[in-house]
Design a protein around this motif. Structure first.
Motif, PDB file in Angstrom:
ATOM      1  N   GLU A  14      22.441  -2.823  -4.664  1.00  0.00           N
ATOM      2  CA  GLU A  14      21.284  -2.585  -5.525  1.00  0.00           C
ATOM      3  C   GLU A  14      19.967  -2.607  -4.758  1.00  0.00           C
ATOM      4  O   GLU A  14      18.976  -2.031  -5.203  1.00  0.00           O
ATOM      5  CB  GLU A  14      21.247  -3.623  -6.653  1.00  0.00           C
ATOM      6  N   ILE A  15      19.935  -3.271  -3.630  1.00  0.00           N
ATOM      7  CA  ILE A  15      18.700  -3.353  -2.849  1.00  0.00           C
ATOM      8  C   ILE A  15      18.710  -2.401  -1.659  1.00  0.00           C
ATOM      9  O   ILE A  15      17.655  -2.037  -1.115  1.00  0.00           O
ATOM     10  CB  ILE A  15      18.458  -4.808  -2.353  1.00  0.00           C
ATOM     11  N   ASN A  16      19.894  -1.924  -1.256  1.00  0.00           N
ATOM     12  CA  ASN A  16      20.001  -1.120  -0.042  1.00  0.00           C
ATOM     13  C   ASN A  16      19.230   0.185  -0.111  1.00  0.00           C
ATOM     14  O   ASN A  16      18.611   0.605   0.881  1.00  0.00           O
ATOM     15  CB  ASN A  16      21.475  -0.831   0.282  1.00  0.00           C
ATOM     16  N   GLU A  17      19.275   0.874  -1.254  1.00  0.00           N
ATOM     17  CA  GLU A  17      18.567   2.139  -1.351  1.00  0.00           C
ATOM     18  C   GLU A  17      17.064   1.949  -1.159  1.00  0.00           C
ATOM     19  O   GLU A  17      16.402   2.752  -0.501  1.00  0.00           O
ATOM     20  CB  GLU A  17      18.851   2.797  -2.709  1.00  0.00           C
ATOM     21  N   HIS A  18      16.544   0.879  -1.743  1.00  0.00           N
ATOM     22  CA  HIS A  18      15.115   0.584  -1.563  1.00  0.00           C
ATOM     23  C   HIS A  18      14.803   0.282  -0.095  1.00  0.00           C
ATOM     24  O   HIS A  18      13.816   0.790   0.458  1.00  0.00           O
ATOM     25  CB  HIS A  18      14.715  -0.603  -2.435  1.00  0.00           C
ATOM     26  N   LEU A  19      15.656  -0.525   0.556  1.00  0.00           N
ATOM     27  CA  LEU A  19      15.413  -0.898   1.947  1.00  0.00           C
ATOM     28  C   LEU A  19      15.546   0.308   2.870  1.00  0.00           C
ATOM     29  O   LEU A  19      14.758   0.472   3.812  1.00  0.00           O
ATOM     30  CB  LEU A  19      16.390  -2.002   2.371  1.00  0.00           C
ATOM     31  N   LYS A  20      16.524   1.174   2.620  1.00  0.00           N
ATOM     32  CA  LYS A  20      16.703   2.356   3.462  1.00  0.00           C
ATOM     33  C   LYS A  20      15.521   3.314   3.338  1.00  0.00           C
ATOM     34  O   LYS A  20      15.104   3.923   4.340  1.00  0.00           O
ATOM     35  CB  LYS A  20      18.015   3.065   3.109  1.00  0.00           C
ATOM     36  N   SER A  21      14.991   3.456   2.145  1.00  0.00           N
ATOM     37  CA  SER A  21      13.806   4.308   1.969  1.00  0.00           C
ATOM     38  C   SER A  21      12.601   3.717   2.700  1.00  0.00           C
ATOM     39  O   SER A  21      11.822   4.445   3.336  1.00  0.00           O
ATOM     40  CB  SER A  21      13.489   4.454   0.479  1.00  0.00           C
ATOM     41  N   LEU A  22      12.458   2.393   2.612  1.00  0.00           N
ATOM     42  CA  LEU A  22      11.365   1.723   3.321  1.00  0.00           C
ATOM     43  C   LEU A  22      11.505   1.926   4.827  1.00  0.00           C
ATOM     44  O   LEU A  22      10.520   2.243   5.523  1.00  0.00           O
ATOM     45  CB  LEU A  22      11.379   0.226   2.978  1.00  0.00           C
ATOM     46  N   ILE A  23      12.718   1.760   5.350  1.00  0.00           N
ATOM     47  CA  ILE A  23      12.950   1.899   6.786  1.00  0.00           C
ATOM     48  C   ILE A  23      12.646   3.330   7.247  1.00  0.00           C
ATOM     49  O   ILE A  23      11.981   3.540   8.264  1.00  0.00           O
ATOM     50  CB  ILE A  23      14.399   1.514   7.129  1.00  0.00           C
ATOM     51  N   ALA A  24      13.145   4.322   6.517  1.00  0.00           N
ATOM     52  CA  ALA A  24      12.926   5.714   6.906  1.00  0.00           C
ATOM     53  C   ALA A  24      11.435   6.056   6.931  1.00  0.00           C
ATOM     54  O   ALA A  24      10.959   6.744   7.839  1.00  0.00           O
ATOM     55  CB  ALA A  24      13.674   6.645   5.956  1.00  0.00           C
ATOM     56  N   THR A  25      10.687   5.544   5.949  1.00  0.00           N
ATOM     57  CA  THR A  25       9.246   5.818   5.896  1.00  0.00           C
ATOM     58  C   THR A  25       8.521   5.185   7.070  1.00  0.00           C
ATOM     59  O   THR A  25       7.702   5.830   7.746  1.00  0.00           O
ATOM     60  CB  THR A  25       8.653   5.290   4.575  1.00  0.00           C
ATOM     61  N   ARG A  26       8.815   3.911   7.328  1.00  0.00           N
ATOM     62  CA  ARG A  26       8.126   3.220   8.424  1.00  0.00           C
ATOM     63  C   ARG A  26       8.567   3.765   9.789  1.00  0.00           C
ATOM     64  O   ARG A  26       7.782   3.790  10.738  1.00  0.00           O
ATOM     65  CB  ARG A  26       8.382   1.716   8.337  1.00  0.00           C
ATOM     66  N   PHE A  27       9.815   4.184   9.917  1.00  0.00           N
ATOM     67  CA  PHE A  27      10.281   4.786  11.168  1.00  0.00           C
ATOM     68  C   PHE A  27       9.501   6.072  11.440  1.00  0.00           C
ATOM     69  O   PHE A  27       9.073   6.319  12.574  1.00  0.00           O
ATOM     70  CB  PHE A  27      11.777   5.074  11.090  1.00  0.00           C
ATOM     71  N   THR A  28       9.317   6.894  10.405  1.00  0.00           N
ATOM     72  CA  THR A  28       8.570   8.138  10.566  1.00  0.00           C
ATOM     73  C   THR A  28       7.140   7.852  11.014  1.00  0.00           C
ATOM     74  O   THR A  28       6.614   8.513  11.918  1.00  0.00           O
ATOM     75  CB  THR A  28       8.556   8.919   9.241  1.00  0.00           C
ATOM     76  N   ASP A  29       6.495   6.855  10.399  1.00  0.00           N
ATOM     77  CA  ASP A  29       5.127   6.498  10.783  1.00  0.00           C
ATOM     78  C   ASP A  29       5.067   6.019  12.230  1.00  0.00           C
ATOM     79  O   ASP A  29       4.145   6.368  12.982  1.00  0.00           O
ATOM     80  CB  ASP A  29       4.586   5.400   9.859  1.00  0.00           C
ATOM     81  N   THR A  30       6.052   5.217  12.629  1.00  0.00           N
ATOM     82  CA  THR A  30       6.046   4.617  13.970  1.00  0.00           C
ATOM     83  C   THR A  30       6.214   5.673  15.051  1.00  0.00           C
ATOM     84  O   THR A  30       5.472   5.695  16.039  1.00  0.00           O
ATOM     85  CB  THR A  30       7.157   3.558  14.089  1.00  0.00           C
ATOM     86  N   VAL A  31       7.204   6.570  14.905  1.00  0.00           N
ATOM     87  CA  VAL A  31       7.421   7.584  15.943  1.00  0.00           C
ATOM     88  C   VAL A  31       6.277   8.593  15.964  1.00  0.00           C
ATOM     89  O   VAL A  31       5.960   9.160  17.018  1.00  0.00           O
ATOM     90  CB  VAL A  31       8.771   8.308  15.746  1.00  0.00           C
ATOM     91  N   GLY A  32       5.639   8.801  14.799  1.00  0.00           N
ATOM     92  CA  GLY A  32       4.495   9.701  14.776  1.00  0.00           C
ATOM     93  C   GLY A  32       3.318   9.158  15.566  1.00  0.00           C
ATOM     94  O   GLY A  32       2.615   9.907  16.252  1.00  0.00           O
ATOM     95  N   LYS A  33       3.102   7.841  15.492  1.00  0.00           N
ATOM     96  CA  LYS A  33       1.994   7.218  16.209  1.00  0.00           C
ATOM     97  C   LYS A  33       2.331   6.939  17.671  1.00  0.00           C
ATOM     98  O   LYS A  33       1.436   6.770  18.489  1.00  0.00           O
ATOM     99  CB  LYS A  33       1.601   5.912  15.523  1.00  0.00           C
ATOM    100  N   ALA A  34       3.626   6.870  18.013  1.00  0.00           N
ATOM    101  CA  ALA A  34       4.018   6.576  19.397  1.00  0.00           C
ATOM    102  C   ALA A  34       3.584   7.685  20.341  1.00  0.00           C
ATOM    103  O   ALA A  34       3.224   7.431  21.489  1.00  0.00           O
ATOM    104  CB  ALA A  34       5.531   6.370  19.479  1.00  0.00           C
ATOM    105  N   ASN A  35       3.622   8.958  19.878  1.00  0.00           N
ATOM    106  CA  ASN A  35       3.176  10.111  20.663  1.00  0.00           C
ATOM    107  C   ASN A  35       3.872  10.176  22.023  1.00  0.00           C
ATOM    108  O   ASN A  35       3.253  10.467  23.046  1.00  0.00           O
ATOM    109  CB  ASN A  35       1.656  10.065  20.851  1.00  0.00           C
TER     110      ASN A  35
END
Length: 377
Positions: free
Chosen positions: A161-182
């Motif tokens: 019940e919590i995994n879908e929320h956590l996976k969406s959070l992880i995917a969003t923050r991963f996208t932000d992180t690699v975008g800023k890593a340049n």
């Protein structure tokens, strides 16, 4: 249900004097201890095992939290609930409260991944797409906050019940992180450990805000389209290869392939051409003057002008002058990121050091050449 069944259920639950929960599953995070009308007998025994926490909720308010151990439930062991109920000198039996058991052990090998490709901007390749997936591990570090913010009134809350929320959070923050890593696109797959640690630090505060600790986070693979991989491999080899030798090797392989086709006109023509070329080369080696005379005759007795001198380039690296190098060597240095578009360049004919991107013949390194506009008619 008959009247005797109702009485039996009431009696069997009202006078339970041991409150405990044995978890026989691998995925239950929170379980509400059920009993008749939430009534608990005075001086009942509460048993909280290792890897568990017991949380008492009174009319939607967080009351007492118990760590592993055995407790006798009375006003001394329930100070917050006693305050909420307004008991001054003890309480009558039974009393009402909801009891939730929370699993605090580590939930491991949880999967995550990017549902859609992530679009990144690379200086050399422009807009590119990557995908990533991996695993993570978490545990509940603040049971009270977790129940209030996430569980609510669910009587059996699982990690599904919590995994879908956590996976969406992880995917969003991963996208932000690699975008800023340049980072250069080819370095993402080569630096998964460092990238994993960075992503974990970025995500940890959001996990903590709902009572969850992100204990482990791993990026197992970063993938990109096959055509982009091939292009990256070609760039990486430019600096390692002798382009003159590579050209000769490819020419020799082409001649060999044509000569193998003995029945075709291409093979015959190639064989004759090779014979003439070898004959001329042998004659020139045995009698240089004769070879020179033949060349003069072929050219109508006119000597060709001297070969143009290859342009040599100097470049600035770490505050020092380096070079000279040819344009092909300079292209290799650009491909492996030793130099970039802002590196200062000098060659014969330039009055001063100039940025690479401003030297006309070097602009091709940057890609995306566009012809100038047509003159007015």
């Amino acid at each position: 249900m008959g009247i005797f069944d109702t009485i039996k259920e009431k009696l069997s639950n009202e006078f339970i004097d041991i409150i405990e929960w044995l978890d026989y599953t691998d995925d239950t995070i929170c379980h509400r201890f059920e009993r008749y009308q939430n009534e608990i007998k005075n001086n009942a025994k509460l048993i909280v095992r290792e890897g568990q926490t017991a949380v008492f909720i009174n009319e939607g308010q967080l009351a007492d939290v118990f760590k592993p151990g055995t407790y006798t439930l009375n006003t001394q062991n329930l100070p917050i609930l006693t305050t909420l109920k307004g008991w001054k000198y003890g309480f009558d039996s039974p009393f009402k409260a909801e009891v939730y058991f929370v699993n605090t052990h580590l939930f491991t090998d949880e999967k995550w991944g990017t549902k859609n490709p992530i679009t990144l901007s690379d200086e050399r390749f422009g807009l590119v797409e990557i995908r990533a997936f991996g695993t993570y591990a978490f545990k509940i570090n603040d049971p009270g906050k977790f129940i209030i913010d996430i569980v609510g009134t669910d009587n059996n809350f699982t990690n599904f019940e919590i995994n879908e929320h956590l996976k969406s959070l992880i995917a969003t923050r991963f996208t932000d992180t690699v975008g800023k890593a340049n980072l250069p696109i080819e370095l993402y797959a080569a630096n998964t450990t460092e990238l994993s640690e960075t992503c974990k630090e970025v995500m940890q505060p959001e996990f903590n805000s709902v009572g969850i600790a992100l204990e482990k986070f791993y990026i197992e693979n970063v993938s990109m389209p096959e055509d982009l991989k091939k292009e990256i491999f070609e760039y990486s080899r430019i600096d390692k290869l002798d382009l003159d030798k590579l050209t000769k090797f490819k020419t020799a392989k082409a001649i060999e392939a044509a000569a193998a086709n003995e029945g075709g006109t291409a093979g015959a023509g190639m064989g004759m051409g090779m014979g003439f070329v070898l004959a001329q080369q042998m004659g020139g080696m045995m009698n240089p003057q004769m070879g020179q005379q033949q060349v003069q005759q072929q050219q109508g007795g006119v000597m060709p002008p001297p070969m143009p001198t290859a342009v040599q380039y100097f470049y600035a690296l770490n505050g020092a002058q380096a070079g000279p190098v040819s344009i092909e060597q300079l292209k290799g240095l650009f491909a492996n990121r030793t130099i970039n578009k802002d590196t200062l360049i000098w060659k014969a004919g330039l009055s001063e050091w100039t940025k690479l991107q401003e030297v006309e013949e070097l602009k091709s390194f940057l890609g995306g050449n566009t012809p100038p506009p047509l003159p007015p008619q």
